[in-house]
Design a protein around this motif. Structure first.
Motif, PDB file in Angstrom:
ATOM      1  N   PHE A 195      -8.105   3.260  -0.964  1.00 18.07           N
ATOM      2  CA  PHE A 195      -6.990   3.596  -0.084  1.00 18.07           C
ATOM      3  C   PHE A 195      -7.377   4.595   1.003  1.00 18.07           C
ATOM      4  CE2 PHE A 195      -4.439   1.140  -2.644  1.00 18.07           C
ATOM      5  CZ  PHE A 195      -3.119   1.166  -2.264  1.00 18.07           C
TER       6      PHE A 195
ATOM      7  N   LYS B  10       0.837  -1.204   0.000  1.00 17.16           N
ATOM      8  CA  LYS B  10       0.000   0.000   0.000  1.00 17.16           C
ATOM      9  C   LYS B  10       0.871   1.253   0.000  1.00 17.16           C
ATOM     10  CE  LYS B  10      -3.948   0.260   2.356  1.00 17.16           C
ATOM     11  NZ  LYS B  10      -4.848   0.182   3.503  1.00 17.16           N
TER      12      LYS B  10
ATOM     13  N   TYR C 286       0.303  10.232   2.485  1.00 14.48           N
ATOM     14  CA  TYR C 286       1.594  10.108   1.787  1.00 14.48           C
ATOM     15  C   TYR C 286       1.931  11.424   1.100  1.00 14.48           C
ATOM     16  CZ  TYR C 286       5.381   8.389  -1.072  1.00 14.48           C
ATOM     17  OH  TYR C 286       6.604   8.234  -1.659  1.00 14.48           O
TER      18      TYR C 286
ATOM     19  N   GLU D  89      -4.973   7.217   2.965  1.00 17.26           N
ATOM     20  CA  GLU D  89      -3.568   6.760   2.912  1.00 17.26           C
ATOM     21  C   GLU D  89      -2.740   7.609   1.929  1.00 17.26           C
ATOM     22  OE1 GLU D  89      -1.105   3.094   3.970  1.00 17.26           O
ATOM     23  OE2 GLU D  89      -3.238   3.294   4.265  1.00 17.26           O
ATOM     24  N   ILE D  90      -3.345   7.860   0.743  1.00 16.75           N
ATOM     25  CA  ILE D  90      -2.620   8.598  -0.290  1.00 16.75           C
ATOM     26  C   ILE D  90      -2.441  10.050   0.133  1.00 16.75           C
ATOM     27  CG2 ILE D  90      -2.798   9.431  -2.671  1.00 16.75           C
ATOM     28  CD1 ILE D  90      -4.167   6.681  -3.253  1.00 16.75           C
TER      29      ILE D  90
ATOM     30  N   ALA E 229       0.900   3.964  -2.893  1.00 16.08           N
ATOM     31  CA  ALA E 229       0.658   5.378  -2.558  1.00 16.08           C
ATOM     32  C   ALA E 229       1.793   6.248  -3.098  1.00 16.08           C
ATOM     33  CB  ALA E 229       0.530   5.536  -1.046  1.00 16.08           C
TER      34      ALA E 229
END
Lengths: 221, 128
Positions: A173, A72, A180, A176-177, A76
């Motif tokens: 996701f 993941k 990031y 999460e992205i 990302a």
């Protein structure tokens, strides 16, 4: 003894129950050795619940979870949100521009050919026939615009499909992205020298007009 | 029976350049009364408003495709015998079979040349 009977736990192995009852019955406090023995027996009884197979499965699951987490993070890092927000729309715009420019060019060719054809009445018969044949060949060749347009439309549809899939991935996701993105701000690719000047043809709306270029050139005088 | 060179012909394609090419080629063959439509529904309306001797239609158009137009034409009691040529980049066997089953008179695959167009017109309308 009533106290001993009360302390018996039906879920506990009988040997451990017996050992605990024995210790409870003693007048003195249990020694360090006694406690160590009881704890040891208790741990042994736990091994019955957590078999070797179970422990292996837990280890595998833990490994899998770590692998998924790493994957993941790597996905990302690829910034899939950029693919849908920037790269794919840009590609679609470029393809639309191809269709537009080939259509414009084809219409220009056809217009010229129509004019030429209309002049055949004024030409000697033999020449007129040759010109008509040549014009017909141009008409036939201009078929390419339709075929090219249809092929490009198919590519645009494929890009749209990819965009939908990537959007679904980005949605899956969650944040999460975004996390990031915040942790790793995008570094614009630095071009230098002549490389900065290599951008390819501009889209029609972005392209500089000849008059603007001329004005710019004139400003140097 | 001779071909009526003054017949009205309807050409249907969503690419303006293709309409222009077909119109010019028909003109070279001697057909000057050519109308245009850019999809099946526009074509159907024109067919119901005016008498035509031939339809030359593309397949891939929106909202109404060429095959849908063909089915509508064949289902219409006044239009059912109208000669219909499909002219398309769809060259798979299943497309040709579907068009034939829907009642197409002939089928031209793009890119095409003037000679093919003339041959197909002759086969549908008779020699001219």
């Amino acid at each position: 003894m009533a106290g001993t009977a009360k302390s018996k736990d039906p879920g506990m192995p009988p040997e451990l129950n017996a050992r605990l009852s024995e210790l409870q019955a003693q007048s003195r406090s249990p020694s360090r050795q006694d406690v160590a023995e009881v704890v040891g027996e208790m741990l042994q009884s736990l091994e019955g619940d957590l078999s070797e197979v179970n422990l292996k499965v837990y280890a595998e699951l833990e490994g899998l979870a770590k692998y998924i987490l790493a994957a993941k993070r790597e996905i990302a890092a690829l910034r899939p949100d950029d693919i849908t927000s920037e790269h794919l729309p840009k590609a679609a715009d470029e393809l639309d521009a191809i269709v537009g420019s080939t259509e414009e060019a084809t219409n220009g060719i056809l217009q010229a050919m129509e004019l030429l054809e209309s002049l055949t009445d004024k030409m000697p018969e033999e020449v007129a026939e040759q010109v008509t044949n040549a014009v017909t060949q141009v008409y036939e060749s201009c078929n390419f615009q339709d075929i090219t347009g249809q092929r490009i439309t198919k590519v645009v549809k494929t890009l749209k499909h990819i965009e939908e899939r990537v959007e679904a991935l980005v949605a899956a996701f969650g944040d999460e992205i975004q996390k990031y993105r915040e942790a790793h701000p995008k570094q614009e690719q630095q071009k230098s020298g002549d490389e900065m000047l290599l951008n390819g043809p501009q889209l029609p709306d972005e392209a500089g007009k000849q008059a603007e270029i001329d004005a710019l050139l004139a400003s140097f005088d | 029976m001779s071909v009526d060179m003054n017949m009205n012909i309807l050409i249907v394609d969503d690419y303006k350049t293709m309409l222009r090419i077909i119109r010019n080629l028909l003109k070279q063959l001697g057909f000057n009364n050519v109308d245009e439509a850019t999809d099946g529904s526009m074509a159907l309306q024109k067919l119901r408003d005016k008498d035509y001797g031939l339809v030359i239609s593309d397949w891939n158009m929106e909202p109404m495709t060429g095959i849908q137009l063909l089915r509508e034409v064949r289902a219409d009691s006044k239009l059912k015998n109208l000669p219909f040529i499909m002219i398309t980049a769809e060259s798979k066997t299943e497309n040709v079979v579907a068009a034939k089953e829907a009642g197409v008179n002939n089928y031209i695959v793009k890119p095409f040349n003037a000679a093919t167009l003339k041959t197909k017109l002759s086969s549908v309308l008779g020699n001219f």
